[in-house]
Design a protein around this motif. Structure first.
Motif, PDB file in Angstrom:
ATOM      1  N   ALA A  82       1.000  -1.322   0.022  1.00 47.70           N
ATOM      2  CA  ALA A  82       0.113  -0.175   0.011  1.00 47.70           C
ATOM      3  C   ALA A  82       0.730   1.329   0.162  1.00 47.70           C
ATOM      4  CB  ALA A  82      -0.966   0.021   1.326  1.00 47.70           C
ATOM      5  N   SER A  83       2.080   1.343   0.524  1.00 53.44           N
ATOM      6  CA  SER A  83       2.856   2.520   0.424  1.00 53.44           C
ATOM      7  C   SER A  83       3.465   2.742  -0.745  1.00 53.44           C
ATOM      8  CB  SER A  83       3.878   2.118   1.412  1.00 53.44           C
ATOM      9  OG  SER A  83       4.930   1.185   1.205  1.00 53.44           O
ATOM     10  N   SER A  87      -2.826   4.923  -5.383  1.00 44.76           N
ATOM     11  CA  SER A  87      -3.995   5.026  -4.609  1.00 44.76           C
ATOM     12  C   SER A  87      -5.474   4.678  -5.509  1.00 44.76           C
ATOM     13  CB  SER A  87      -4.440   6.194  -3.669  1.00 44.76           C
ATOM     14  OG  SER A  87      -4.659   7.246  -4.417  1.00 44.76           O
ATOM     15  N   ASN A  89      -6.893   7.462  -6.928  1.00 42.59           N
ATOM     16  CA  ASN A  89      -7.691   8.614  -6.947  1.00 42.59           C
ATOM     17  C   ASN A  89      -7.042   9.575  -7.833  1.00 42.59           C
ATOM     18  OD1 ASN A  89      -8.773   7.861  -4.251  1.00 42.59           O
ATOM     19  ND2 ASN A  89      -7.130   8.501  -3.058  1.00 42.59           N
ATOM     20  N   THR A 108      -4.327   9.870   1.767  1.00 45.47           N
ATOM     21  CA  THR A 108      -3.555  10.123   0.333  1.00 45.47           C
ATOM     22  C   THR A 108      -3.741  11.259  -0.062  1.00 45.47           C
ATOM     23  OG1 THR A 108      -5.711   9.335  -0.419  1.00 45.47           O
ATOM     24  CG2 THR A 108      -4.284   7.843  -0.034  1.00 45.47           C
ATOM     25  N   ARG A 276      -1.176  10.717  -4.718  1.00 44.68           N
ATOM     26  CA  ARG A 276      -0.879   9.499  -4.141  1.00 44.68           C
ATOM     27  C   ARG A 276      -1.729   8.224  -4.694  1.00 44.68           C
ATOM     28  NH1 ARG A 276       0.687   5.416  -3.089  1.00 44.68           N
ATOM     29  NH2 ARG A 276       1.363   4.732  -1.103  1.00 44.68           N
TER      30      ARG A 276
END
Length: 276
Positions: A82-83, A87, A89, A108, A276
Motif C-alpha cells: 500500500a505504501s 491509490s 484517486n 492520500t 498518491r
C-alpha cells in the motif's frame, strides 16, 4: 527552493548534488564528457553544497510535527504494498496561485499535497521575492505565512543569489538558464487524522546554471522533506517544514548532457501534478 491558475501551471515548479568528475571529452563545455558519480573537491560543488545547507537552515526553522507512531507498519525488509502502489484517486483539477489545490481530506490527500508543495518550494520561482511570497500564501497555513516570509527573506539575499550564480535580483545571467527543480520519488505519512498529518517526501533535486562555461553546472542531490500539515479552509496547508539529506542511491555512470541539452530539457519538459 513559484503563476497563473490553469491546470498545467504546476509544471512550472521545479529544486543539488555531488559529482565525480573526469576530464571532459569536449573542451569548453562543463557538461560534455563529465560523468556524475562520487565526490569532487571542485569549487562549484562546494558552492552547491553550501547552498543546500543554507536552504535547509532557512526553511527548517520550525519543529517537526507529529511522531513516528506509524513506523510500526515498517516490515523491516520492504515497504508494504500500500505504501508504493497508486491509490487510484484522480489528481486534483484546481490550482491556487498555479499550485495544485483541493486535495482530499484523508491520508492520500495529505501525501499528494505534500508532494506538490515540495515541488513548489524547490522551484526556481522561490528565488524571486514576489513569486516566493505567492507560493507561501498558497501552501502555508495562514498563521505561519509571516514567519516563513521573514525567515526566507533572510536567506534569499543578494549574496546568496551570487553564490548560486544568479544576479542580485535572482535572475539568471544573460546566456544562462537557471535550473531549480524538485522531483518527489515517494511519500510516507507517519501520522494522519482528518485534520492533521505529518508526511515525509523523498525527493531528487536539480540546481545550477546551464550554459557554456558555467562555474555552477546543474547537479543532482537526494533529500527527504518532512511536513506537518493542517486541514484548514477546505485544503491541506503546511504548518512546519524541515529537510534532511538522503536516502541517496549509488551514483551511476551516465554521461552528463551538454549545457545546451540541459537548458533545452528544462524549457521543454514540464512538471507533474502529483497524486498518491
Amino acid at each position: 527552493m513559484s503563476l497563473g491558475d490553469d491546470n498545467e501551471a504546476s509544471g512550472g515548479y521545479g529544486g543539488t548534488g555531488q559529482t565525480r568528475t573526469r576530464l571532459p571529452d569536449r573542451g569548453g563545455d562543463v557538461y560534455g564528457g563529465a560523468r556524475r558519480g562520487g565526490r569532487s573537491s571542485s569549487r562549484s560543488l562546494v558552492t552547491v553544497v553550501g547552498v543546500v545547507v543554507l536552504l535547509i537552515a532557512a526553511i527548517a526553522f520550525a519543529n517537526r510535527g507529529g511522531d513516528d507512531s506509524a513506523s510500526s507498519k515498517d516490515t523491516g525488509n520492504k515497504p508494504d504494498t500500500a505504501s508504493t502502489a497508486a491509490s487510484g484517486n484522480k489528481p486534483v483539477k484546481s490550482t491556487t496561485g498555479g499550485i495544485p489545490s483541493g486535495f482530499r481530506q484523508d491520508q492520500t490527500g495529505a501525501e499528494s499535497a505534500a508532494a506538490n508543495y515540495a515541488v513548489a518550494l524547490g522551484s526556481a520561482e522561490m528565488f524571486n521575492k514576489s513569486q516566493r511570497d505567492a507560493i507561501l500564501q498558497a501552501i502555508i497555513t495562514p498563521s505561519r505565512v509571516s514567519d516563513f516570509e521573514t525567515k526566507l527573506d533572510q536567506a534569499y539575499t543578494a549574496d546568496f543569489n551570487k553564490n548560486v550564480g544568479l544576479n542580485d535580483d535572482g535572475t539568471a545571467p544573460s546566456g544562462y538558464t537557471f535550473v531549480s527543480r524538485t522531483s518527489p520519488v515517494g511519500t510516507k505519512a507517519t501520522t494522519a487524522s482528518s485534520n492533521s498529518a505529518t508526511v515525509e517526501v523523498w525527493c531528487s533535486g536539480l540546481l545550477g546554471l546551464a550554459g557554456e562555461n558555467s562555474t555552477n553546472p546543474v547537479t543532482n542531490s537526494w533529500f527527504t522533506i518532512t511536513m506537518q500539515l493542517q486541514w484548514i479552509d477546505g485544503d491541506w496547508k503546511i504548518v512546519t517544514h524541515s529537510q534532511k539529506e538522503g536516502p541517496a542511491p549509488v551514483p551511476g555512470d551516465d554521461r552528463a548532457s551538454s549545457a545546451d541539452d540541459m537548458a533545452k530539457a528544462v524549457e521543454e519538459y514540464g512538471g507533474f501534478t502529483y497524486a498518491r
